[in-house]
Motif scaffolding. Structure first.
Motif, mmCIF file in Angstrom:
data_model
loop_
_atom_site.group_PDB
_atom_site.id
_atom_site.type_symbol
_atom_site.label_atom_id
_atom_site.label_comp_id
_atom_site.label_asym_id
_atom_site.label_seq_id
_atom_site.Cartn_x
_atom_site.Cartn_y
_atom_site.Cartn_z
ATOM 1 N N PHE A 115 -1.310 10.797 -7.903
ATOM 2 C CA PHE A 115 -1.337 9.664 -6.987
ATOM 3 C C PHE A 115 -0.094 9.575 -6.110
ATOM 4 N N SER A 116 1.020 10.092 -6.579
ATOM 5 C CA SER A 116 2.247 10.029 -5.783
ATOM 6 C C SER A 116 2.313 11.132 -4.732
ATOM 7 N N GLY A 117 1.477 12.160 -4.874
ATOM 8 C CA GLY A 117 1.468 13.259 -3.919
ATOM 9 C C GLY A 117 2.203 14.491 -4.385
ATOM 10 N N GLN A 118 2.727 14.476 -5.602
ATOM 11 C CA GLN A 118 3.477 15.628 -6.101
ATOM 12 C C GLN A 118 2.587 16.871 -6.219
ATOM 13 N N THR A 119 1.408 16.719 -6.832
ATOM 14 C CA THR A 119 0.523 17.869 -7.007
ATOM 15 C C THR A 119 -0.034 18.333 -5.676
ATOM 16 N N ALA A 120 -0.385 17.396 -4.788
ATOM 17 C CA ALA A 120 -0.904 17.765 -3.472
ATOM 18 C C ALA A 120 0.134 18.533 -2.662
ATOM 19 N N SER A 121 1.417 18.204 -2.823
ATOM 20 C CA SER A 121 2.479 18.922 -2.115
ATOM 21 C C SER A 121 2.533 20.377 -2.559
ATOM 22 N N ILE A 122 2.347 20.596 -3.849
ATOM 23 C CA ILE A 122 2.326 21.968 -4.371
ATOM 24 C C ILE A 122 1.195 22.747 -3.718
ATOM 25 N N GLY A 123 0.015 22.115 -3.626
ATOM 26 C CA GLY A 123 -1.137 22.775 -3.020
ATOM 27 C C GLY A 123 -0.953 23.041 -1.540
ATOM 28 N N ALA A 124 -0.413 22.071 -0.828
ATOM 29 C CA ALA A 124 -0.213 22.230 0.607
ATOM 30 C C ALA A 124 0.778 23.353 0.915
ATOM 31 N N THR B 173 0.845 -1.195 0.000
ATOM 32 C CA THR B 173 0.000 0.000 0.000
ATOM 33 C C THR B 173 0.883 1.249 0.000
ATOM 34 N N PHE B 174 0.254 2.372 -0.337
ATOM 35 C CA PHE B 174 0.997 3.625 -0.387
ATOM 36 C C PHE B 174 0.086 4.757 0.058
ATOM 37 N N ILE B 175 0.593 5.604 0.933
ATOM 38 C CA ILE B 175 -0.118 6.803 1.371
ATOM 39 C C ILE B 175 0.698 8.010 0.938
ATOM 40 N N ALA B 176 0.135 8.849 0.089
ATOM 41 C CA ALA B 176 0.846 10.033 -0.383
ATOM 42 C C ALA B 176 0.994 11.042 0.744
ATOM 43 N N VAL C 179 7.323 20.436 3.441
ATOM 44 C CA VAL C 179 6.321 20.671 2.401
ATOM 45 C C VAL C 179 6.924 21.486 1.268
ATOM 46 N N PHE C 180 7.775 22.454 1.615
ATOM 47 C CA PHE C 180 8.400 23.310 0.590
ATOM 48 C C PHE C 180 9.276 22.484 -0.348
ATOM 49 N N LEU C 181 10.152 21.660 0.225
ATOM 50 C CA LEU C 181 11.031 20.835 -0.611
ATOM 51 C C LEU C 181 10.227 19.854 -1.454
ATOM 52 N N SER C 182 9.166 19.315 -0.857
ATOM 53 C CA SER C 182 8.322 18.375 -1.584
ATOM 54 C C SER C 182 7.613 19.074 -2.744
ATOM 55 N N ALA C 183 7.145 20.288 -2.493
ATOM 56 C CA ALA C 183 6.461 21.032 -3.548
ATOM 57 C C ALA C 183 7.416 21.386 -4.685
ATOM 58 N N MET C 184 8.619 21.830 -4.340
ATOM 59 C CA MET C 184 9.585 22.185 -5.372
ATOM 60 C C MET C 184 9.985 20.957 -6.197
ATOM 61 N N THR C 185 10.112 19.827 -5.516
ATOM 62 C CA THR C 185 10.429 18.591 -6.234
ATOM 63 C C THR C 185 9.260 18.173 -7.115
ATOM 64 N N GLY C 186 8.045 18.331 -6.579
ATOM 65 C CA GLY C 186 6.857 17.979 -7.344
ATOM 66 C C GLY C 186 6.668 18.837 -8.579
ATOM 67 N N LEU C 187 7.151 20.064 -8.536
ATOM 68 C CA LEU C 187 7.041 20.969 -9.681
ATOM 69 C C LEU C 187 8.007 20.620 -10.812
ATOM 70 N N PHE C 188 9.014 19.815 -10.500
ATOM 71 C CA PHE C 188 10.077 19.566 -11.466
ATOM 72 C C PHE C 188 9.579 18.950 -12.779
ATOM 73 N N PHE D 98 9.221 10.531 -3.637
ATOM 74 C CA PHE D 98 8.000 10.383 -2.843
ATOM 75 C C PHE D 98 7.774 8.954 -2.344
ATOM 76 N N LYS D 99 8.754 8.063 -2.581
ATOM 77 C CA LYS D 99 8.760 6.703 -2.030
ATOM 78 C C LYS D 99 7.552 5.869 -2.462
ATOM 79 N N MET D 100 7.066 6.121 -3.648
ATOM 80 C CA MET D 100 5.946 5.337 -4.170
ATOM 81 C C MET D 100 6.491 4.047 -4.775
#
Length: 541
Positions: free
Chosen positions: A419-428, A2-5, A14-23, A58-60
């Motif tokens: 699904f991996s949480g990249q877009t949600a990180s940007i929003g958060a 199972t995976f939880i984003a 959250v900042f680092l995750s968002a910047m990575t998600g934007l890549f 994101f460890k998916m």
């Protein structure tokens, strides 16, 4: 497995995750806009980057990341590409039958011989009508092709279409994005629509003037500002009244019909100056029968969609068609993606629409048109057969092969990021701006739709976040949910999916970088205006 984003997966930040998600998005737009790489290669490379970010950052689990891409790829085919292929097939029947000349002549009559008036009516009012009924790319595919038919240059046709379409996207397909925002944001959809009715009129009122600038620069605005202003103001009133007091599902349909009727009536008593280079050819010998047949793909599609979406007398047609939908959990993925609460993420449920799909309704319309064109040649002027109409479908699929690849890969990219949480990180990350968030809340919808090509998807992704952020900063959640929805429409202007559809519809392969460079200032400019409106309304409320 199972995976939880998580929105803070990268270094607990959250900042680092968002910047990575934007890549992955940064890679896509830099390759497309700066290096002019072909769109399908941009999408493929960005998908590979998103997969690496999902698995490494994101460890998916790799299997779940690949399955996420496969669901997005499938969603690209059903319903999106199904709708696009059917819509372009419907338009191509007019071209292959030879009746496109009569289409130009018919709009010439309405536009009183001014190509710019015709384009304004088609790009704003007719496109809004189709958006309200169908959505999901069909209006852009049909209208962009129609503009080329009446003589607008391909790039201008594509640009006018995607800009003119934007304000109605939130109310598209019987306002599905609004319904989605309300349900997932914990608010009544009618309340969200009412909030939107206080936002969209301020933008809709001036979009026709922007379109005139696209079509003919300062000269077009100088010559036709009365028509553009009337079109905008009446359409704005339609948004305000229908969304707030009548039926929010019909907002785009009613507002667009009112705007079209207002300009048509104005032209009965007012004639704009029309320079020779934008004057349409005289419509000699165009009978009512020929005009009706030439426009048949367009008036018939309105009837077909109207019946399928609205008819409930005796038999509930929308309910009957929806009963044929097939829903199932995506194999290997459903049940393995979990919410933070531990519940199963239902986004992995795949819906196959058959009779209720806009693609099916468009295909039915095309079959009827092909049959009618095959049996009626208008005194031998337009010889055509039903067999040629079916063959036109094959031609359409071949002509759209690059767009088919691009759109399916872009949707795979969107699903991996979601699904991996990249877009949600940007929003958060953006939600951490405190009360200043109300000014940037539309940006979430803008980003979400720019990525997915769907305001519905953007609302599905960010509606809960908008409502949660509103509670934290003391803002009205319906305003922020409305902002997310309207922002999504503005983001669709630069959505890779939308760019690919417009490019394919006007017959300009790989023109997406050109359209993007020209469309980006309009998208960003309107986004700034929207942010100011939303911020002001939030403080007043």
């Amino acid at each position: 497995m199972t995976f939880i984003a998580a929105t803070d997966q990268i270094g607990g930040s959250v900042f680092l995750s968002a910047m990575t998600g934007l890549f992955p998005l940064l890679v896509f737009f830099v390759l497309l806009g700066v290096f002019k790489v072909k769109t399908h290669w941009c999408a493929i490379i960005s998908l590979a980057v998103a997969l690496v970010v999902a698995v490494v950052g994101f460890k998916m689990p790799t299997t779940l990341a690949l399955l996420s891409a496969s669901q997005g790829f499938a969603f690209g085919f059903m319903p999106i590409l199904y709708i696009i292929i059917a819509a372009v097939w419907l338009y191509n029947l007019t071209e292959k039958s030879g009746r496109s000349a009569d289409v130009r002549a018919a709009f010439n009559v309405v536009g009183r011989g001014d190509q710019r008036v015709q384009a304004l009516l088609i790009a704003f009012s007719f496109c809004g009508l189709l958006e309200g009924l169908a959505g999901f790319g069909a209006p852009v595919a049909i209208v962009a092709a129609m503009l080329v038919t009446i003589g607008v240059s391909p790039i201008r046709a594509a640009l006018a279409t995607i800009v003119g379409n934007a304000i109605n996207v939130g109310f598209g397909a019987m306002a599905i994005p609004v319904t989605t925002a309300g349900r997932l944001g914990g608010q009544e959809p009618t309340a969200v629509a009412t909030a939107m009715s206080h936002i969209t009129p301020f933008i809709a009122a001036f979009v026709p003037l922007v379109l005139l600038g696209i079509l003919d620069g300062k000269r077009g605005i100088k010559h036709l500002w009365p028509a553009a202003l009337l079109s905008g103001l009446v359409t704005a009133f339609g948004h305000f009244w229908a969304a707030g007091f009548f039926s929010y599902e019909l907002t785009a349909v009613i507002a667009s019909l009112l705007g079209f009727a207002a300009v048509t009536l104005l032209l009965q008593v007012w004639r704009p100056p029309t320079p020779d280079d934008v004057r349409s050819e005289a419509s000699e010998g165009l009978s009512a029968s020929r005009a009706t047949l030439a426009l048949m793909p367009y008036w018939l599609v309105v009837i077909v969609f109207g019946v399928s979406k609205l008819w409930t007398i005796g038999i509930n047609v929308p309910q009957l068609l929806a009963s044929t939908d097939i829903k199932f959990g995506w194999p290997g993925l459903h049940g393995h993606l979990l919410e933070a609460s531990g519940q199963v993420n239902n986004s992995t449920i795949f819906t196959v629409q058959w009779l209720s799909s806009p693609g099916t309704l468009l295909a039915l319309t095309a079959l009827i048109v092909a049959a009618v064109y095959g049996s009626t040649s208008s005194d031998g002027k337009f010889p055509f057969t039903f067999g040629r109409g079916i063959a036109t479908l094959g031609f359409t699929i071949v002509s759209l092969r690059i767009a088919i690849l691009t759109i399916s890969v872009v949707m795979a990219l969107a699903y991996v990021m979601n699904f991996s949480g990249q877009t949600a990180s940007i929003g958060a990350w953006m939600a951490g701006a405190g009360m200043g968030f109300v000014f940037i809340s539309p940006v979430l919808g803008w980003i979400g739709t720019a990525v997915t090509g769907s305001a519905t998807s953007a609302n599905a992704l960010f509606a809960d976040l908008q409502a949660t952020a509103a509670a934290k900063v003391g803002a009205d959640p319906t305003i922020l949910l409305g902002a997310n929805t309207v922002g999504g429409g503005l983001g669709k202007i630069i959505s890779p999916q939308n760019l690919a559809i417009a490019s394919g519809a006007v017959g300009e392969d790989n023109a997406e970088p050109i359209i993007l460079r020209k469309a980006l200032p309009y998208s960003l400019g309107l986004l700034v205006v929207l942010s100011i409106i939303v911020g002001t309304l939030s403080f007043i409320a």
